[in-house]
Design a protein around this motif. Structure first.
Motif, PDB file in Angstrom:
ATOM      1  N   MET A  16       0.843  -1.208  -0.145  1.00  0.00           N
ATOM      2  CA  MET A  16       0.218   0.116   0.055  1.00  0.00           C
ATOM      3  C   MET A  16       0.925   1.169   0.126  1.00  0.00           C
ATOM      4  O   MET A  16       1.977   1.254   0.819  1.00  0.00           O
ATOM      5  CB  MET A  16      -0.860  -0.033   1.205  1.00  0.00           C
ATOM      6  N   GLY A  17       0.713   2.176  -0.907  1.00  0.00           N
ATOM      7  CA  GLY A  17       1.442   3.396  -0.938  1.00  0.00           C
ATOM      8  C   GLY A  17       0.349   4.569  -0.826  1.00  0.00           C
ATOM      9  O   GLY A  17      -0.721   4.484  -1.530  1.00  0.00           O
ATOM     10  N   ILE A  18       0.610   5.535   0.206  1.00  0.00           N
ATOM     11  CA  ILE A  18      -0.354   6.731   0.397  1.00  0.00           C
ATOM     12  C   ILE A  18       0.563   7.997   0.349  1.00  0.00           C
ATOM     13  O   ILE A  18       1.986   8.182   0.827  1.00  0.00           O
ATOM     14  CB  ILE A  18      -0.781   6.555   1.819  1.00  0.00           C
ATOM     15  N   THR A  19       0.044   9.005  -0.354  1.00  0.00           N
ATOM     16  CA  THR A  19       0.685  10.240  -0.464  1.00  0.00           C
ATOM     17  C   THR A  19      -0.473  11.234   0.153  1.00  0.00           C
ATOM     18  O   THR A  19      -1.561  11.417  -0.294  1.00  0.00           O
ATOM     19  CB  THR A  19       1.026  10.718  -1.858  1.00  0.00           C
ATOM     20  N   LYS A  26      -3.261  12.367   1.862  1.00  0.00           N
ATOM     21  CA  LYS A  26      -4.551  11.827   2.009  1.00  0.00           C
ATOM     22  C   LYS A  26      -4.892  10.813   1.028  1.00  0.00           C
ATOM     23  O   LYS A  26      -6.066  10.545   0.925  1.00  0.00           O
ATOM     24  CB  LYS A  26      -5.401  12.935   2.311  1.00  0.00           C
ATOM     25  N   ASN A  27      -4.233  10.556   0.089  1.00  0.00           N
ATOM     26  CA  ASN A  27      -4.550   9.611  -1.040  1.00  0.00           C
ATOM     27  C   ASN A  27      -3.814   8.234  -1.044  1.00  0.00           C
ATOM     28  O   ASN A  27      -2.655   8.088  -0.978  1.00  0.00           O
ATOM     29  CB  ASN A  27      -4.151  10.333  -2.332  1.00  0.00           C
ATOM     30  N   ILE A  28      -4.828   7.160  -1.235  1.00  0.00           N
ATOM     31  CA  ILE A  28      -4.075   5.853  -1.745  1.00  0.00           C
ATOM     32  C   ILE A  28      -3.649   5.916  -2.890  1.00  0.00           C
ATOM     33  O   ILE A  28      -4.686   5.728  -3.911  1.00  0.00           O
ATOM     34  CB  ILE A  28      -5.222   4.600  -1.230  1.00  0.00           C
ATOM     35  N   ALA A  86      -4.521   2.455   7.664  1.00  0.00           N
ATOM     36  CA  ALA A  86      -4.329   3.690   7.030  1.00  0.00           C
ATOM     37  C   ALA A  86      -5.457   4.819   7.756  1.00  0.00           C
ATOM     38  O   ALA A  86      -5.067   5.830   7.817  1.00  0.00           O
ATOM     39  CB  ALA A  86      -4.450   3.613   5.588  1.00  0.00           C
ATOM     40  N   ILE A  87      -6.690   4.255   7.804  1.00  0.00           N
ATOM     41  CA  ILE A  87      -7.747   5.182   8.262  1.00  0.00           C
ATOM     42  C   ILE A  87      -7.266   5.761   9.882  1.00  0.00           C
ATOM     43  O   ILE A  87      -7.638   6.780  10.219  1.00  0.00           O
ATOM     44  CB  ILE A  87      -9.228   4.394   8.120  1.00  0.00           C
ATOM     45  N   SER A  88      -6.723   4.727  10.564  1.00  0.00           N
ATOM     46  CA  SER A  88      -6.290   5.132  11.831  1.00  0.00           C
ATOM     47  C   SER A  88      -5.338   6.127  11.913  1.00  0.00           C
ATOM     48  O   SER A  88      -5.156   6.810  12.865  1.00  0.00           O
ATOM     49  CB  SER A  88      -5.521   4.016  12.494  1.00  0.00           C
ATOM     50  N   GLY A 106      -6.365  -6.751   2.786  1.00  0.00           N
ATOM     51  CA  GLY A 106      -6.671  -5.466   2.243  1.00  0.00           C
ATOM     52  C   GLY A 106      -7.424  -4.789   3.481  1.00  0.00           C
ATOM     53  O   GLY A 106      -7.296  -3.311   3.727  1.00  0.00           O
ATOM     54  N   LYS A 107      -8.375  -5.435   4.159  1.00  0.00           N
ATOM     55  CA  LYS A 107      -9.080  -4.677   5.187  1.00  0.00           C
ATOM     56  C   LYS A 107      -8.076  -4.341   6.341  1.00  0.00           C
ATOM     57  O   LYS A 107      -8.308  -3.095   6.744  1.00  0.00           O
ATOM     58  CB  LYS A 107     -10.087  -5.625   5.410  1.00  0.00           C
ATOM     59  N   ALA A 108      -6.944  -5.086   6.412  1.00  0.00           N
ATOM     60  CA  ALA A 108      -6.346  -4.774   7.774  1.00  0.00           C
ATOM     61  C   ALA A 108      -5.496  -3.250   7.191  1.00  0.00           C
ATOM     62  O   ALA A 108      -5.337  -2.524   8.089  1.00  0.00           O
ATOM     63  CB  ALA A 108      -5.249  -5.743   8.157  1.00  0.00           C
ATOM     64  N   LEU A 109      -4.929  -3.341   6.081  1.00  0.00           N
ATOM     65  CA  LEU A 109      -4.022  -2.247   5.492  1.00  0.00           C
ATOM     66  C   LEU A 109      -5.051  -1.024   5.482  1.00  0.00           C
ATOM     67  O   LEU A 109      -4.613   0.248   6.002  1.00  0.00           O
ATOM     68  CB  LEU A 109      -3.767  -2.469   4.161  1.00  0.00           C
ATOM     69  N   ILE A 110      -6.514  -0.876   5.110  1.00  0.00           N
ATOM     70  CA  ILE A 110      -7.328  -0.056   5.031  1.00  0.00           C
ATOM     71  C   ILE A 110      -7.579   0.538   6.418  1.00  0.00           C
ATOM     72  O   ILE A 110      -7.391   1.637   6.550  1.00  0.00           O
ATOM     73  CB  ILE A 110      -8.475  -0.172   4.193  1.00  0.00           C
ATOM     74  N   GLN A 111      -7.733  -0.351   7.408  1.00  0.00           N
ATOM     75  CA  GLN A 111      -8.053   0.107   8.870  1.00  0.00           C
ATOM     76  C   GLN A 111      -7.022   0.925   9.327  1.00  0.00           C
ATOM     77  O   GLN A 111      -7.139   1.807  10.157  1.00  0.00           O
ATOM     78  CB  GLN A 111      -8.423  -1.125   9.611  1.00  0.00           C
TER      79      GLN A 111
END
Length: 85
Positions: A1-4, A6-8, A30-32, A23-28
């Protein structure tokens, strides 16, 4: 996962690991770190679109062309910080 900011930018899960919660764990995670995230998804990628919608993202817009001007429509999605996973 790459984030810049606020953008995935990218999120890849190996085919053998799909459906296992990676994928769910990565999103959770990132949102934390950043509750309001955005992501652009190729409109033709129904699996990715479904995943992000399931994770609480909502469509905020659509572009007929991708970021390089090619005819690949993009859906612009934003996370909902109030969604409980």
């Amino acid at each position: 996962m790459g984030i810049t900011e606020k953008n995935i930018d990218t999120l890849f899960v190996h085919a053998e690991g799909r459906g296992a919660g990676f994928g769910k764990a990565l999103i959770q995670h990132a949102i934390s770190l950043q509750p309001e995230l955005t992501v652009d998804v190729n409109e033709q990628n129904s699996a990715a679109r479904g995943f992000y919608l399931h994770m609480g993202f909502v469509q905020m817009g659509r572009s007929d062309l991708d970021s390089e001007g090619r005819p690949y429509p993009l859906l612009h999605l934003r996370s909902s910080a109030s969604k409980n996973y």
